[in-house]
Design an enzyme around this catalytic site. Structure first.
Site, PDB file in Angstrom:
ATOM      1  N   GLU A  29       0.800  -1.233  -0.205  1.00 36.38           N
ATOM      2  CA  GLU A  29       0.251  -0.059   0.005  1.00 36.38           C
ATOM      3  C   GLU A  29       0.900   1.254   0.104  1.00 36.38           C
ATOM      4  O   GLU A  29       1.652   1.543   0.901  1.00 36.38           O
ATOM      5  CB  GLU A  29      -1.000  -0.052   1.270  1.00 36.38           C
ATOM      6  CG  GLU A  29      -1.926  -1.039   1.074  1.00 36.38           C
ATOM      7  CD  GLU A  29      -2.612  -1.541   2.354  1.00 36.38           C
ATOM      8  OE1 GLU A  29      -2.718  -0.742   3.363  1.00 36.38           O
ATOM      9  OE2 GLU A  29      -3.128  -2.513   2.448  1.00 36.38           O
ATOM     10  N   GLU A  60      -5.132  -6.967   2.443  1.00 39.01           N
ATOM     11  CA  GLU A  60      -4.147  -7.720   2.858  1.00 39.01           C
ATOM     12  C   GLU A  60      -4.140  -9.067   2.764  1.00 39.01           C
ATOM     13  O   GLU A  60      -3.028  -9.830   2.359  1.00 39.01           O
ATOM     14  CB  GLU A  60      -3.952  -7.374   4.360  1.00 39.01           C
ATOM     15  CG  GLU A  60      -3.343  -6.033   4.885  1.00 39.01           C
ATOM     16  CD  GLU A  60      -4.127  -4.926   4.755  1.00 39.01           C
ATOM     17  OE1 GLU A  60      -5.598  -4.983   4.671  1.00 39.01           O
ATOM     18  OE2 GLU A  60      -3.822  -3.952   4.621  1.00 39.01           O
ATOM     19  N   ASP A  85       0.379  -6.057  12.828  1.00 34.15           N
ATOM     20  CA  ASP A  85      -1.067  -6.245  13.008  1.00 34.15           C
ATOM     21  C   ASP A  85      -2.058  -6.547  11.999  1.00 34.15           C
ATOM     22  O   ASP A  85      -2.879  -7.381  11.940  1.00 34.15           O
ATOM     23  CB  ASP A  85      -1.485  -4.980  13.745  1.00 34.15           C
ATOM     24  CG  ASP A  85      -0.473  -4.389  14.757  1.00 34.15           C
ATOM     25  OD1 ASP A  85      -0.626  -4.390  15.936  1.00 34.15           O
ATOM     26  OD2 ASP A  85       0.476  -3.927  14.571  1.00 34.15           O
ATOM     27  N   PHE A  86      -1.783  -5.920  10.811  1.00 31.41           N
ATOM     28  CA  PHE A  86      -2.461  -6.027   9.447  1.00 31.41           C
ATOM     29  C   PHE A  86      -2.211  -7.283   8.940  1.00 31.41           C
ATOM     30  O   PHE A  86      -2.993  -7.779   8.164  1.00 31.41           O
ATOM     31  CB  PHE A  86      -2.381  -4.752   8.502  1.00 31.41           C
ATOM     32  CG  PHE A  86      -2.574  -3.694   9.106  1.00 31.41           C
ATOM     33  CD1 PHE A  86      -3.205  -3.151  10.431  1.00 31.41           C
ATOM     34  CD2 PHE A  86      -2.150  -2.405   8.494  1.00 31.41           C
ATOM     35  CE1 PHE A  86      -3.313  -1.927  10.918  1.00 31.41           C
ATOM     36  CE2 PHE A  86      -2.145  -1.072   8.974  1.00 31.41           C
ATOM     37  CZ  PHE A  86      -3.034  -0.803  10.148  1.00 31.41           C
ATOM     38  N   MET A  88      -2.315  -9.952  10.258  1.00 31.12           N
ATOM     39  CA  MET A  88      -3.574 -10.722  10.897  1.00 31.12           C
ATOM     40  C   MET A  88      -4.637 -11.203   9.745  1.00 31.12           C
ATOM     41  O   MET A  88      -5.085 -12.216   9.891  1.00 31.12           O
ATOM     42  CB  MET A  88      -3.965 -10.538  12.124  1.00 31.12           C
ATOM     43  CG  MET A  88      -3.057  -9.984  13.059  1.00 31.12           C
ATOM     44  SD  MET A  88      -2.028 -11.778  13.575  1.00 31.12           S
ATOM     45  CE  MET A  88      -0.423 -11.309  12.539  1.00 31.12           C
ATOM     46  N   HIS A 129      -1.802  -1.009  16.284  1.00 30.79           N
ATOM     47  CA  HIS A 129      -0.504  -0.678  15.423  1.00 30.79           C
ATOM     48  C   HIS A 129       0.587  -0.733  16.121  1.00 30.79           C
ATOM     49  O   HIS A 129       1.743  -0.324  15.783  1.00 30.79           O
ATOM     50  CB  HIS A 129      -0.579   0.896  14.892  1.00 30.79           C
ATOM     51  CG  HIS A 129      -1.821   0.900  14.105  1.00 30.79           C
ATOM     52  ND1 HIS A 129      -3.145   0.893  14.487  1.00 30.79           N
ATOM     53  CD2 HIS A 129      -1.923   1.364  12.809  1.00 30.79           C
ATOM     54  CE1 HIS A 129      -3.978   1.244  13.462  1.00 30.79           C
ATOM     55  NE2 HIS A 129      -3.322   1.299  12.401  1.00 30.79           N
TER      56      HIS A 129
END
Ligand SMILES: Cc1ncc(C[n+]2csc(CCOP(=O)(O)OP(=O)(O)O)c2C)c(N)n1
Ligand SMILES: [Mg+2]
Lengths: 333, 327
Positions: A29, A60, A85-86, A88, A129
């Site tokens: 991104e 993601e 965290d993203f 996941m 985050h």
């Protein structure tokens, strides 16, 4: 040697590997025109074009999956995920696809997939985050887990990651991007599974990775003023883990402190401690100390955030305990 | 362009290939179920019976160098893609000579070297993986096409949209084939979505999308062939929804009582094997003796594969430990 920033070292690794191998490409991104949130990919679009440097929508699971598929088909993708965290959202693709593919195909299928992402607390960016999630990946057979603490390691490990054939979780730390250090120009490769002794010392071994390495080094400097010589060992890759270097250090110092930013429960530190007690129990003169994050999501409030992850003083106190030095004795010194 | 395969005048050679493929899948599944019932195959076995027309038609439109990604119901795709039936049976019998040395089994058969990215035990996972293979091809400047076979069940998974959208914004040579067999285990598609015409989902994100009778191998072939041309002209991706129906329950041990009898009868009356056979007979004058010979040959090939698998050895735990060391 010239000194450059961690993020520049990462960029240099990607740049050199893209130059070297046309199968290497990167998606993420805002990584193309904008150069990424941490400026790691700045300039790559201009140099390699829109075919090999691509922005993605916010998807993601899709982009991790597409990266894994491209790797299975023989390309060498780097997928940049803004925060660990993203990642996941893409766990199925990491855990059920990338990690298992080699075994499921009887060893024929390889997945030269690199997911670059960053974790860690300290930016006031709160619970979603700020996590350190290496233990999740460490737990999954089939993944390599890389956590560089220094610019030179960041470069050498990323270059190596792009030349081997297993899925790599390349976990950077948000606090390290702007740190500087000496980095060799051109070909500089750091193989996986080779720990680095960041500071030699005879009295106590401090094992730390990622952003805990600079913290351990600060603690070691403070301990040195008390006459305690701490050895700081950075495994650099958690999978594979260089147990040889760790055990050799333990055999010299007989005392161990393991520092991880991640929460204590189910962490990598506990596993390293179990390996040490199994392999070197009779070398130990004191119980292994673990300094780790609290078992809690990271809070926003600055003081509480600090209280949630290991600080320099926590490491110093743990080292003293490992040396059986009473707090009072120190105060009296 | 393959001149031998003209749309309205398919050659005998082509029609025979279609029939052979469809029939080979039919035999593999029918005989495979027997091996399962004899206790020679363990784990999950999801038969492709009734859906053979889709894999057969789609794969006939592809060429060497293309990729496919498959589902948990993947034997048919694997066979249509040209896999060696011997090594497939060996895999189901967990033998060292199997495609995955017995480490994978029915749900993970793959043949990477030949561009089969594999069956998948995670419903929906083949879609992003297939888009990834298409992306790899584009990055390498190749015009290879990737087909992901997916399912009605998977069309409600988030990665369906995420990855098809990525294929769309990047104009990838990607064909998503939804095998809409109208059930996800016991859940009918009408309960899982408001609009059971799944091809419309592609339209909503600007992807050329079609619906086809999945039990008609030639119709599937022609549509896929056009989709392949669209892709190679740089105008991919394409979505194809192929309507079909299983001939039995979800897996070998599912009696499938929930499947409405009339609907099952409707689809059985439109059996893809019968249609492939009829096409061969009607369009190229092959007679019954020829058909019998082909069928006998394919049955013998399967029997040989079973012998091969039975005679093969298994990987030992000691050998496996060496493999584990790399982890
Ligand atoms: C992510 C995931 N969820 C659930 C399952 C269990 N499961 C296996 S097959 C299946 C039904 C699949 O239906 P569909 O996707 O339509 O494919 P079909 O079996 O009809 O070919 C389910 C729920 C699974 N394997 N993976
Ligand atoms: Mg279904």
């Amino acid at each position: 040697m010239r000194e450059i920033m961690y993020r520049e070292a990462l960029r240099e690794a990607i740049d050199e590997e893209m130059q070297r191998n046309s199968d290497v490409f990167i998606i993420g991104e805002g990584i193309a025109e904008r150069g990424g949130s941490y400026k790691v990919t700045e300039g790559l679009l201009a140099k390699y074009g829109a075919r090999r440097v691509r922005d993605t929508p916010i998807a993601e699971a899709g982009m991790i999956g597409v990266g894994v598929g491209a790797a299975i088909a023989g390309a060498r993708p780097i997928v940049e995920i803004l925060y660990v965290d993203f990642a996941m959202l893409g766990m199925d693709m990491i855990v059920n696809q990338a990690a298992k593919f080699r075994l499921m195909t009887g060893g024929d299928g390889r997945v030269p997939f690199v997911m670059r992402t960053q974790g860690g607390a300290g930016g006031g960016v709160a619970a979603q985050h700020s996590q350190s999630l290496e233990a999740l990946f460490y737990h999954i057979p089939g993944l390599k887990v890389v956590m560089p603490s220094a610019p030179a390691d960041a470069k050498g490990l990323l270059k190596y990651a792009l030349r081997q054939d297993d899925p790599v979780m390349f976990l950077e730390h948000k606090h390290l991007y702007m740190t500087k250090g000496p980095v060799p120009e051109g070909e500089h490769i750091v193989e996986f599974g080779k720990a680095d002794i960041k500071r030699p010392g005879r009295d106590v071994t401090i094992i730390a990775w990622s952003n805990m390495v600079p913290r351990a080094l600060e603690a070691a400097a403070a301990l040195a003023e008390e006459g305690i010589e701490a050895e700081v060992v950075d495994p650099r890759t958690l999978v594979p883990l260089d147990t040889e270097t760790i055990l050799a250090s333990v055999a010299r110092t007989n005392r161990v402190v393991i520092v991880q930013e991640a929460v204590r429960r189910g962490g990598v530190a506990s596993d390293i401690a179990s390996i040490i007690q199994e392999e070197a129990f009779y070398e130990l003169d004191a119980p292994i100390e673990i300094v780790a994050g609290l078992n809690i999501p990271i809070p926003f409030n600055l003081e509480l955030e600090k209280a949630s992850v290991p600080q320099k003083d926590d490491v110093i106190r743990a080292a003293r305990r490992a040396l059986h030095i009473q707090p009072t004795a120190i105060a009296a010194k | 362009m393959d001149e031998a395969v003209k749309r309205n005048a398919p050659s005998r050679e082509f029609l025979e290939k279609i029939f052979r493929t469809a029939y080979r899948i039919r035999v593999f599944e029918t005989e495979g179920i027997k091996l399962y019932r004899q206790g020679l195959i363990r784990g999950y076995f999801h038969p492709y019976l009734g859906q053979e027309g889709i894999a057969t038609g789609v794969c006939a439109a592809l060429r060497e160098g293309d990729y496919i990604a498959s589902t948990h119901r993947g034997h048919g795709h694997c066979i249509a893609w040209g896999a060696d039936v011997k090594r497939m049976v060996a895999e189901l019998l967990q033998k060292e000579t199997g495609y995955c040395r017995g480490y994978g089994g029915s749900m993970h058969i793959a043949d990477i070297g030949k561009g089969n990215l594999g069956a998948n035990g995670i419903v929906g996972a083949g879609t992003p993986l297939g888009v990834g293979a298409a992306l790899a091809a584009q990055i390498r400047g190749s015009d290879a096409v990737t087909v992901t076979f997916t399912t009605d069940g998977a069309s409600n998974n988030g990665t369906f949209l995420e990855s098809l959208n990525l294929a769309a914004i990047w104009n990838l040579n990607f064909i998503l084939v939804i095998e809409n067999n109208q059930y996800a285990v016991s859940t009918p598609i009408e309960e899982a979505t408001r609009d059971a015409d799944l091809y419309k989902r592609g339209l909503s994100i600007g992807v050329e999308s079609h619906q086809v009778d999945g039990n008609d191998p030639l119709a599937v072939y022609h549509l896929t062939r056009e989709a392949v041309e669209t892709c190679r002209a740089g105008k991919g991706p394409v979505l194809i929804e192929a309507k079909t129906f299983r001939h039995m329950g979800h897996h070998v041990n599912d009696p499938g009582k929930y499947m409405p009898e009339e609907r099952l009868a409707y689809y059985k009356a439109r059996d893809p094997i019968d249609r492939a056979r009829a096409a061969l007979v009607e369009m190229s004058g092959v007679d019954k003796a020829d058909i019998d010979a082909i069928e006998a040959e394919i049955a013998a090939e399967f029997a040989e594969a079973v012998d091969f698998a039975k005679e093969s050895r298994e990987v030992t735990a000691a050998e496996f430990r060496q493999f584990v060391a790399a982890y």
